[in-house]
Scaffold this motif. Structure first.
Motif, PDB file in Angstrom:
ATOM      1  N   GLY A 187     -20.356  29.093 -24.624  1.00 18.38           N
ATOM      2  CA  GLY A 187     -21.427  28.681 -25.517  1.00 18.38           C
ATOM      3  C   GLY A 187     -22.796  29.206 -25.145  1.00 18.38           C
ATOM      4  N   GLU A 188     -22.903  29.830 -23.970  1.00 19.65           N
ATOM      5  CA  GLU A 188     -24.190  30.342 -23.503  1.00 19.65           C
ATOM      6  C   GLU A 188     -24.262  31.867 -23.590  1.00 19.65           C
ATOM      7  N   MET A 189     -23.185  32.546 -23.198  1.00 20.00           N
ATOM      8  CA  MET A 189     -23.158  33.997 -23.159  1.00 20.00           C
ATOM      9  C   MET A 189     -21.776  34.506 -23.538  1.00 20.00           C
ATOM     10  N   THR A 190     -21.731  35.705 -24.108  1.00 18.54           N
ATOM     11  CA  THR A 190     -20.441  36.347 -24.351  1.00 18.54           C
ATOM     12  C   THR A 190     -19.805  36.702 -23.017  1.00 18.54           C
ATOM     13  N   ARG A 191     -18.536  36.333 -22.855  1.00 22.93           N
ATOM     14  CA  ARG A 191     -17.861  36.461 -21.566  1.00 22.93           C
ATOM     15  C   ARG A 191     -16.951  37.685 -21.545  1.00 22.93           C
ATOM     16  N   HIS A 192     -17.097  38.489 -20.488  1.00 24.79           N
ATOM     17  CA  HIS A 192     -16.294  39.697 -20.305  1.00 24.79           C
ATOM     18  C   HIS A 192     -15.585  39.626 -18.958  1.00 24.79           C
ATOM     19  N   ILE A 193     -14.398  40.233 -18.885  1.00 25.40           N
ATOM     20  CA  ILE A 193     -13.606  40.251 -17.656  1.00 25.40           C
ATOM     21  C   ILE A 193     -13.399  41.698 -17.245  1.00 25.40           C
ATOM     22  N   ILE A 194     -13.679  41.989 -15.980  1.00 29.36           N
ATOM     23  CA  ILE A 194     -13.592  43.356 -15.456  1.00 29.36           C
ATOM     24  C   ILE A 194     -12.772  43.329 -14.174  1.00 29.36           C
ATOM     25  N   GLY A 195     -11.771  44.196 -14.066  1.00 28.61           N
ATOM     26  CA  GLY A 195     -10.989  44.238 -12.837  1.00 28.61           C
ATOM     27  C   GLY A 195      -9.768  45.119 -12.968  1.00 28.61           C
ATOM     28  N   PRO A 196      -9.045  45.311 -11.871  1.00 30.09           N
ATOM     29  CA  PRO A 196      -7.790  46.073 -11.947  1.00 30.09           C
ATOM     30  C   PRO A 196      -6.735  45.275 -12.706  1.00 30.09           C
ATOM     31  N   PRO A 197      -5.809  45.958 -13.365  1.00 27.99           N
ATOM     32  CA  PRO A 197      -4.824  45.249 -14.194  1.00 27.99           C
ATOM     33  C   PRO A 197      -4.052  44.168 -13.442  1.00 27.99           C
ATOM     34  N   PHE A 198      -3.706  44.399 -12.163  1.00 20.93           N
ATOM     35  CA  PHE A 198      -2.869  43.421 -11.472  1.00 20.93           C
ATOM     36  C   PHE A 198      -3.602  42.099 -11.271  1.00 20.93           C
ATOM     37  N   LEU A 199      -4.929  42.130 -11.096  1.00 22.33           N
ATOM     38  CA  LEU A 199      -5.668  40.879 -10.904  1.00 22.33           C
ATOM     39  C   LEU A 199      -5.908  40.166 -12.232  1.00 22.33           C
ATOM     40  N   VAL A 200      -6.136  40.919 -13.287  1.00 20.88           N
ATOM     41  CA  VAL A 200      -6.187  40.286 -14.605  1.00 20.88           C
ATOM     42  C   VAL A 200      -4.839  39.638 -14.891  1.00 20.88           C
ATOM     43  N   ASN A 201      -3.762  40.312 -14.516  1.00 22.68           N
ATOM     44  CA  ASN A 201      -2.421  39.777 -14.723  1.00 22.68           C
ATOM     45  C   ASN A 201      -2.198  38.500 -13.919  1.00 22.68           C
ATOM     46  N   ARG A 202      -2.773  38.434 -12.722  1.00 21.35           N
ATOM     47  CA  ARG A 202      -2.659  37.207 -11.914  1.00 21.35           C
ATOM     48  C   ARG A 202      -3.350  36.039 -12.612  1.00 21.35           C
ATOM     49  N   LEU A 203      -4.509  36.301 -13.203  1.00 18.39           N
ATOM     50  CA  LEU A 203      -5.204  35.248 -13.941  1.00 18.39           C
ATOM     51  C   LEU A 203      -4.366  34.788 -15.126  1.00 18.39           C
ATOM     52  N   LEU A 204      -3.777  35.736 -15.853  1.00 17.29           N
ATOM     53  CA  LEU A 204      -2.933  35.387 -16.988  1.00 17.29           C
ATOM     54  C   LEU A 204      -1.704  34.601 -16.552  1.00 17.29           C
ATOM     55  N   ARG A 205      -1.120  34.985 -15.432  1.00 18.47           N
ATOM     56  CA  ARG A 205       0.069  34.294 -14.931  1.00 18.47           C
ATOM     57  C   ARG A 205      -0.272  32.848 -14.538  1.00 18.47           C
ATOM     58  N   TYR A 206      -1.463  32.677 -13.959  1.00 17.93           N
ATOM     59  CA  TYR A 206      -1.897  31.327 -13.590  1.00 17.93           C
ATOM     60  C   TYR A 206      -2.047  30.467 -14.849  1.00 17.93           C
ATOM     61  N   LEU A 207      -2.695  31.004 -15.884  1.00 16.56           N
ATOM     62  CA  LEU A 207      -2.869  30.247 -17.122  1.00 16.56           C
ATOM     63  C   LEU A 207      -1.520  29.888 -17.736  1.00 16.56           C
ATOM     64  N   GLU A 208      -0.573  30.837 -17.643  1.00 19.10           N
ATOM     65  CA  GLU A 208       0.758  30.583 -18.188  1.00 19.10           C
ATOM     66  C   GLU A 208       1.457  29.468 -17.426  1.00 19.10           C
ATOM     67  N   LEU A 209       1.414  29.521 -16.097  1.00 20.05           N
ATOM     68  CA  LEU A 209       2.080  28.506 -15.286  1.00 20.05           C
ATOM     69  C   LEU A 209       1.445  27.127 -15.456  1.00 20.05           C
ATOM     70  N   GLU A 210       0.134  27.119 -15.642  1.00 20.72           N
ATOM     71  CA  GLU A 210      -0.581  25.853 -15.823  1.00 20.72           C
ATOM     72  C   GLU A 210      -0.588  25.403 -17.281  1.00 20.72           C
ATOM     73  N   GLU A 211       0.030  26.194 -18.152  1.00 22.98           N
ATOM     74  CA  GLU A 211       0.088  25.902 -19.580  1.00 22.98           C
ATOM     75  C   GLU A 211      -1.310  25.684 -20.147  1.00 22.98           C
ATOM     76  N   GLN A 212      -2.207  26.596 -19.750  1.00 23.56           N
ATOM     77  CA  GLN A 212      -3.576  26.582 -20.245  1.00 23.56           C
ATOM     78  C   GLN A 212      -3.824  27.836 -21.073  1.00 23.56           C
ATOM     79  N   SER A 213      -4.837  27.765 -21.909  1.00 28.88           N
ATOM     80  CA  SER A 213      -5.323  28.963 -22.598  1.00 28.88           C
ATOM     81  C   SER A 213      -6.819  28.791 -22.825  1.00 28.88           C
ATOM     82  N   LEU A 214      -7.497  29.923 -22.863  1.00 26.43           N
ATOM     83  CA  LEU A 214      -8.931  29.929 -23.098  1.00 26.43           C
ATOM     84  C   LEU A 214      -9.210  30.725 -24.363  1.00 26.43           C
ATOM     85  N   LYS A 215     -10.190  30.298 -25.101  1.00 26.79           N
ATOM     86  CA  LYS A 215     -10.612  31.064 -26.264  1.00 26.79           C
ATOM     87  C   LYS A 215     -11.968  31.656 -25.917  1.00 26.79           C
ATOM     88  N   LEU A 216     -11.957  32.946 -25.517  1.00 33.99           N
ATOM     89  CA  LEU A 216     -13.222  33.583 -25.206  1.00 33.99           C
ATOM     90  C   LEU A 216     -13.943  33.941 -26.516  1.00 33.99           C
TER      91      LEU A 216
END
Length: 378
Positions: A187-216
């Motif tokens: 709600g304050e700033m447009t959010r961007h994610i920058i990193g190597p694919p494997f670390l972005v994938n780790r974040l996605l895997r965590y969200l999947e395991l925790e059954e969470q999702s974010l709407k950027l």
């Protein structure tokens, strides 16, 4: 078109008609060839052995005659012999360590550093159109890894953001911290994610395991660099990766952009919204026959990726990589012309190596050690 214009206005240079692009790249590469031919004894010896001079490079068909430096030479202890610039003029050393642990060291003088910085920043602006927002960097900071090429390239994005944070510290990554920062910026700033694919994938895997999702946000981007193969040899599927980003972060595939480059060159090929990696206008990618690297293959054929870079005055920027891929010169729907490059894999027998691989291996080993540690008695 002059080299300075290519560097300062790559968006305009990439939108020239194909014939003008071809004439321009031949001109600047011939000038770079002459620069090193006249000043670099080591390179001059290679030219003499091949019987080629700058005057022999008149058309694009002549570019394969320019001698190439295998990137493996940058791992040698005597790699300083590659230099055209005097050692005391070197401003920056960039290193990349692969799984074999032998670093490549690419030294750049002041003029080469200036050209690289201006060219990459101008490229980012053309492809990403960023001028504000918040950047979540899934990588170490340059303070922690000052010689790591991938981190340097990511760090150049900082100037476009109003706020940013690095969430890999001491080679440890906490996905909960990353999510907390994304929520803080909501709600304050447009959010961007920058990193190597494997670390972005780790974040996605965590969200999947925790059954969470974010709407950027509508204009959020995910920007990656570092290869799509883990240090274990396992590949990350791009289609699956893009699908998971849309499912768990709400970012559509056209806002997910990968980049390709290597620390020995000032080439950074950035994806447009159609997922084609555009070779910057100061570089030419030549695909070589794996069994005879002096032979340039036709456009569309698969072979070793060679890069001819006109911006490097530190050493001849004419490099033969260990990467296998293709080039395409068909018109891109984004309106840019010239070459696009596709990386397929490393050459068989080549060391799997890049900054991202080294970071991943270190993080994974640290986590294994931590999980296996015997807790102290209370």
């Amino acid at each position: 078109m002059r080299l300075e214009t290519m560097i300062g206005a790559p968006g305009a240079a990439l939108r020239l008609p194909l014939g003008e692009w071809e004439a321009g790249i031949v001109t600047v590469l011939r000038e770079a060839f002459r620069f090193h031919f006249e000043r670099n004894e080591f390179f001059r010896a290679q030219c003499d052995a091949n019987g080629v001079t700058p005057d022999d490079v008149a058309t694009r068909a002549d570019l394969p005659r320019v001698p190439l430096l295998p990137v493996s030479m940058f791992k040698r202890p005597d790699a300083h012999v590659l230099l055209t610039a005097p050692l005391n003029d070197i401003e920056l050393e960039i290193r990349s360590t692969g799984t074999g642990g032998v670093p490549s060291v690419a030294r750049r003088d002041t003029e080469t550093v200036s050209r690289a910085l201006i060219g990459i920043l101008s490229t980012y602006r053309d492809f990403f159109a960023l001028s504000k927002g918040a950047g979540l960097f899934l990588s170490p900071s340059t303070a922690e890894t000052p010689e790591m090429g991938m981190v340097k390239v990511f760090n150049l994005l900082n100037g476009f953001f109003d706020d940013h944070v690095y969430v890999v510290r001491d080679y440890a990554f906490d996905p909960e911290e990353a999510i907390d920062h994304l929520n803080r910026w909501h709600g304050e700033m447009t959010r961007h994610i920058i990193g190597p694919p494997f670390l972005v994938n780790r974040l996605l895997r965590y969200l999947e395991l925790e059954e969470q999702s974010l709407k950027l946000d509508q204009d959020s981007m995910v920007i990656t660099l570092g290869g799509w193969k883990r240090y274990t040899g396992e590949s990350i599927s791009r289609d699956e990766f893009d699908g998971r980003i849309e499912s768990y972060l709400g970012i559509t595939a056209d806002r997910v952009r990968d980049m390709y480059g290597m620390i020995e060159s000032n080439m950074l090929a950035v994806e447009c919204e159609h997922h084609r990696k555009h070779v910057p206008p100061w570089c030419y990618v030549s695909i070589r026959d794996v069994s005879d690297v002096d032979v340039e293959l036709a456009v569309g054929a698969t072979g070793l990726i060679a890069i001819l870079d006109a911006t490097n005055e530190s050493y001849p920027g004419f490099l033969l990589s260990d990467d296998v891929g293709e080039v395409d010169e068909s018109p891109c729907p984004c309106g840019r012309n010239g070459q696009t490059v596709t990386f397929r894999r490393r050459r068989h027998g080549a060391e799997l190596g890049c900054c991202a691989v080294s970071i991943e291996k270190f993080i994974e080993n640290k986590q294994i050690v931590a999980e296996c540690a015997i807790p102290e008695a209370e």
